[in-house]
Design a protein around this motif. Structure first.
Motif, PDB file in Angstrom:
ATOM      1  N   UNK A  12      -2.996 -24.154 -17.041  1.00  0.00           N
ATOM      2  CA  UNK A  12      -3.462 -23.125 -16.109  1.00  0.00           C
ATOM      3  C   UNK A  12      -2.655 -21.832 -16.292  1.00  0.00           C
ATOM      4  N   UNK A  13      -1.344 -21.958 -16.455  1.00  0.00           N
ATOM      5  CA  UNK A  13      -0.513 -20.764 -16.681  1.00  0.00           C
ATOM      6  C   UNK A  13      -0.898 -20.097 -17.993  1.00  0.00           C
ATOM      7  N   UNK A  14      -1.146 -20.884 -19.030  1.00  0.00           N
ATOM      8  CA  UNK A  14      -1.567 -20.310 -20.305  1.00  0.00           C
ATOM      9  C   UNK A  14      -2.914 -19.613 -20.156  1.00  0.00           C
ATOM     10  N   UNK A  15      -3.812 -20.208 -19.378  1.00  0.00           N
ATOM     11  CA  UNK A  15      -5.110 -19.575 -19.123  1.00  0.00           C
ATOM     12  C   UNK A  15      -4.920 -18.242 -18.404  1.00  0.00           C
ATOM     13  N   UNK A  16      -4.038 -18.214 -17.433  1.00  0.00           N
ATOM     14  CA  UNK A  16      -3.756 -16.972 -16.706  1.00  0.00           C
ATOM     15  C   UNK A  16      -3.262 -15.888 -17.677  1.00  0.00           C
ATOM     16  N   UNK A  17      -2.382 -16.287 -18.578  1.00  0.00           N
ATOM     17  CA  UNK A  17      -1.860 -15.355 -19.577  1.00  0.00           C
ATOM     18  C   UNK A  17      -2.971 -14.838 -20.474  1.00  0.00           C
ATOM     19  N   UNK A  18      -3.834 -15.745 -20.920  1.00  0.00           N
ATOM     20  CA  UNK A  18      -4.911 -15.362 -21.842  1.00  0.00           C
ATOM     21  C   UNK A  18      -5.927 -14.416 -21.216  1.00  0.00           C
ATOM     22  N   UNK A  19      -6.171 -14.554 -19.910  1.00  0.00           N
ATOM     23  CA  UNK A  19      -7.166 -13.683 -19.278  1.00  0.00           C
ATOM     24  C   UNK A  19      -6.548 -12.416 -18.684  1.00  0.00           C
ATOM     25  N   UNK A  20      -5.246 -12.241 -18.900  1.00  0.00           N
ATOM     26  CA  UNK A  20      -4.604 -11.001 -18.494  1.00  0.00           C
ATOM     27  C   UNK A  20      -4.051 -10.986 -17.088  1.00  0.00           C
ATOM     28  N   UNK A  21      -3.974 -12.154 -16.451  1.00  0.00           N
ATOM     29  CA  UNK A  21      -3.370 -12.221 -15.115  1.00  0.00           C
ATOM     30  C   UNK A  21      -1.854 -12.161 -15.270  1.00  0.00           C
ATOM     31  N   UNK A  22      -1.166 -11.686 -14.247  1.00  0.00           N
ATOM     32  CA  UNK A  22       0.299 -11.591 -14.349  1.00  0.00           C
ATOM     33  C   UNK A  22       0.964 -12.971 -14.457  1.00  0.00           C
ATOM     34  N   UNK A  23       1.913 -13.059 -15.348  1.00  0.00           N
ATOM     35  CA  UNK A  23       2.782 -14.231 -15.463  1.00  0.00           C
ATOM     36  C   UNK A  23       4.206 -13.704 -15.592  1.00  0.00           C
TER      37      UNK A  23
END
Length: 106
Positions: A12-23
């Motif tokens: 899920x964190x990797x998905x967030x990173x891939x779609x441009x959400x803040x990590x």
């Protein structure tokens, strides 16, 4: 290679990173290390640029930073055996990314 697993982050964190959400910057650093990229490369790619490969003087001596391992484990090292297993997996992932060893060698 499973980048999330090799970076010790959730899918899920990797998905967030891939779609441009803040990590967090620590998450970015873990993924960059797994990919063999220099710090800041994820931000460069997000801005339309190219990643920069991390310098490796001697590819057989890819260092695994204890601070990075603590980051991906989520805190201080409480189980030395788990720490060493995590360090070994991260080190081998870096070697596979650098095409020094085959994935089967892990």
């Amino acid at each position: 290679m499973d980048i999330a697993a090799a970076s010790f982050i959730s899918h899920e964190t990797l998905r967030q990173l891939r779609i441009g959400k803040p990590v967090s910057d620590l998450t970015k650093a873990a993924v960059e290390r797994t990919l063999g990229w220099s710090r800041g490369s994820i931000d460069a790619v997000a801005a339309g640029g190219e990643p920069t490969l991390a310098p490796v003087t001697d590819p057989w001596k890819v260092a695994v930073n204890a601070e990075d391992i603590m980051t991906v484990l989520g805190g201080p090292i409480r189980d030395p055996e788990a720490y060493m297993a995590s360090a070994k997996r991260l080190h081998l992932a870096c070697l596979v990314d650098a095409e020094i060893v085959e994935e089967d060698d892990q």
